[in-house]
Design an enzyme around this catalytic site. Structure first.
Site, short mmCIF file in Angstrom:
data_model
loop_
_atom_site.label_atom_id
_atom_site.label_comp_id
_atom_site.label_asym_id
_atom_site.label_seq_id
_atom_site.Cartn_x
_atom_site.Cartn_y
_atom_site.Cartn_z
CB ALA A 30 55.61 18.78 6.92
CB SER A 31 57.92 20.68 2.41
OG SER A 31 57.28 19.88 1.43
N GLY A 32 54.72 22.27 2.56
CA GLY A 32 53.82 23.07 1.71
C GLY A 32 53.56 24.46 2.26
CG ASP A 33 51.45 28.57 0.58
OD1 ASP A 33 52.37 29.39 0.72
OD2 ASP A 33 50.24 28.85 0.56
CG LEU A 34 47.62 25.36 5.29
CD1 LEU A 34 46.76 26.61 5.16
CD2 LEU A 34 46.72 24.14 5.40
CB THR A 35 53.01 23.27 6.48
OG1 THR A 35 52.15 22.25 6.04
CG2 THR A 35 53.74 22.85 7.73
NE ARG A 63 55.18 14.67 -2.91
CZ ARG A 63 54.36 15.10 -3.85
NH1 ARG A 63 54.04 14.33 -4.84
NH2 ARG A 63 53.87 16.32 -3.80
CG ASP A 196 34.95 26.67 6.54
OD1 ASP A 196 35.54 27.76 6.68
OD2 ASP A 196 34.03 26.52 5.72
CG HIS A 197 40.47 29.62 7.08
ND1 HIS A 197 40.17 29.29 5.80
CD2 HIS A 197 40.69 30.95 7.08
CE1 HIS A 197 40.21 30.37 5.05
NE2 HIS A 197 40.52 31.40 5.79
CE LYS A 201 38.48 34.29 7.96
NZ LYS A 201 39.72 35.00 7.72
CG HIS A 259 35.49 29.82 3.38
ND1 HIS A 259 35.91 28.83 4.24
CD2 HIS A 259 36.53 30.03 2.54
CE1 HIS A 259 37.15 28.47 3.91
NE2 HIS A 259 37.53 29.18 2.89
#
Ligand code: BG6
Length: 523
Positions: A30-35, A63, A196-197, A201, A259
């Site tokens: 939850a502290s990562g870039d994607l989040t 963490r 798979d984002h 789309k 993708h």
């Protein structure tokens, strides 16, 4: 004559979004870039659009040590930077909580269980849990195992427990099967949502609508009329701050195995029996199984792999991949791949599919070009007039829409023909920017619709297809690795791949007005 009986659902009914019932989302990483970049903004937008249930909470786990308040502040400042409304943001934050701990530490899961019980009571979420693994893939197994051991994957009567997993799903067939085996120890396939984002789309979803809701395309969508299909995913971005991941993955794993294969299957699959998730995913899998497999010794005939050198992009000098931060200065990792795929079935017999994807290319464009055959007989030939082939282009991004290139008479002299481009642009027409892919996918996962997620068997088939390449490239190391200047369209060998077949990549250069060079708009 027998009449088809149809239960009619109105268009308006179809357009209505289904709002999920009571739900909670628990994000690992939850502290990562994607989040911060994708997940929270998408969940916030769903909240703003009133598409989240009243009974909802979000629990972030990572963490990094934050209190609930600190985590909320972090989210708040990011949302306010985007000029979101303070009142709505504050309301949203009331539903956000945080828990810190180590993923391989059992005490995290004891705390998690207690916290979930508490929040579940407050928000009346009916023990409906959607776990989102947005962590580095090397901790997936740790988390899945413990979620299972702590019985958080057990679905109680009338409740759900689902898990969304971000790619990469392993790094080859073996590791992907290991993850899958672990998942299936604790969960049924119906609880697993491999994301798979690209499938979220709008324009990717539209491929099915275009093909199967219109009668004009399907009759000519086959080897009789189509000469070849070209799929390009060109990015201007380099490896950015993701060298740690990319050095392990490389472009084939990062873009092709997921993708690109999704785009290919949507364009090439047979019409599904219905829109129901099982039917759609069955057809996609069938198509994947029809892709001709590669023999290790022939791989160089079908694939080109390359890495970017320094170069210029939009007038600015950019460095070589090997000089990027945290990249091994002797790295053999590919940042560009072009390949030829054959599909062995009735529809596509003899129609090559050319796919290319790369980082630091000349401009950002994702498109699928369906290149039709030449007319069987040209009455213009005796005037030495070359007719260009018709092309249907599905523009996935950035200018979402589609274009059809046809030959037409240019006004004026008697025999002057030119290429006319019939362009449909999503944003111009609908005057509204479609939702982010993650909004769609998160909503679907809460509703329990798996259509836009990847099924286990499809994952296997696509890893099987790419395993000989991965093995061969690993053995070859830098032998066979080509280079291209950043800001180009990849190495010259990518063009030669098509020239061998007397074909060429569609020209994606733009003229000074920002228009495609080959699309001479005459009207
Ligand atoms: C991700 C890849 O899945 O997709 C990235 O890991 C890539 O390397 C990105 O840049 C491209 O996504 P989009 O939506 O910008 O085309």
């Amino acid at each position: 004559m027998e009449q088809k009986t149809k239960t009619r659902i109105s268009r308006a009914q179809l357009c209505e979004e289904i709002k999920p019932g009571p739900s909670s989302i628990i994000i690992f990483g939850a502290s990562g870039d994607l989040t911060f970049r994708k997940l929270i903004p998408s969940i916030y937008t769903l909240f703003k659009k009133n598409l989240l249930p009243e009974e909802f909470f979000l629990l972030g786990i990572a963490r990094t040590k934050y209190t609930d308040e600190e985590y909320r502040e972090n989210i708040k400042s990011r949302l306010l930077e985007e000029k979101e409304d303070l009142f709505i943001v504050d309301k949203f934050l009331e539903k956000i909580f945080y828990l810190s701990g180590y993923y391989n530490d059992d005490s995290l899961y004891t705390n998690l269980k207690n916290r979930l019980n508490l929040l579940d009571n407050i928000f009346k979420t009916n023990q409906n849990y959607l776990f989102y693994l947005s962590t580095p893939p090397n901790v997936y197994l740790e988390i899945i195992k413990r979620l299972g051991n702590f019985e958080l994957t057990v679905e109680k009567e009338g409740s759900y427990s689902r898990i969304i997993i971000e790619k990469p799903f392993g790094r080859d067939l073996k590791t992907s099967q290991e993850i899958d085996k672990e998942l299936h120890k604790y969960l049924n396939e119906s609880q697993i949502y491999r994301i798979d984002h690209y499938l979220g789309k709008e324009t990717v979803q539209n491929i099915m609508m275009l093909r199967f809701a219109n009668i004009v395309f399907e009759p000519i969508w086959n080897y009789k009329y189509i000469d070849n299909v070209q799929i390009t995913v060109a990015e201007t971005l380099g490896v950015e701050h993701r060298a740690g991941y990319f050095e392990q993955a490389g472009l084939l794993r990062d873009m092709f195995q997921n993708h690109m294969m999704q785009l290919l299957t949507l364009v090439a699959m047979e019409p599904p029996a219905s829109l129901e998730d099982r039917s759609v995913r069955d057809e996609k899998n069938k198509l994947l199984k029809s892709i001709r497999s590669y023999d290790k010794k022939d791989i160089d005939k079908y694939f080109v792999r390359a890495q970017y050198k320094e170069g210029f992009l939009n007038g600015e000098e950019v460095s070589a991949y090997r000089s990027e931060k945290n990249v091994n200065p002797n790295s053999n990792i590919e940042t560009f791949v072009a390949g030829k795929f054959n599909i062995d079935n009735w529809r596509w017999s003899g129609v090559p599919f050319y796919l290319r994807a790369g980082k630091r290319l000349k401009r950002r464009v994702t498109e699928i070009a369906i290149i039709f055959k030449e007319v069987p007989h040209s009455i213009f030939a005796k005037n030495n007039l070359d007719l260009e082939q018709n092309i249907l282009i599905l523009n996935i991004q950035p200018d979402e829409g589609f274009s059809l290139k046809i030959q037409a008479k240019q006004p004026g002299s008697k025999l002057c023909l030119n290429t006319l481009s019939m362009d449909f642009n999503y944003n111009d027409f609908f005057k509204f920017k479609g939702p982010d892919a993650y909004e769609r996918l998160l909503l679907d996962a809460m509703v329990g619709d798996q259509t836009l997620f990847v099924r286990s068997d499809a994952m296997d088939v696509s890893w099987k297809l790419f395993t000989p390449l991965l093995e061969k490239w690993e053995e070859q190391k830098d032998k066979g690795l080509l280079f291209y200047p950043a800001g180009s369209w990849g190495p010259i060998e990518s063009f030669k791949l098509l020239e061998k077949d007397q074909r060429q990549w569609r020209n994606l250069e733009l003229n000074q007005e920002g228009e495609e060079i080959r699309a001479d708009k005459v009207f």
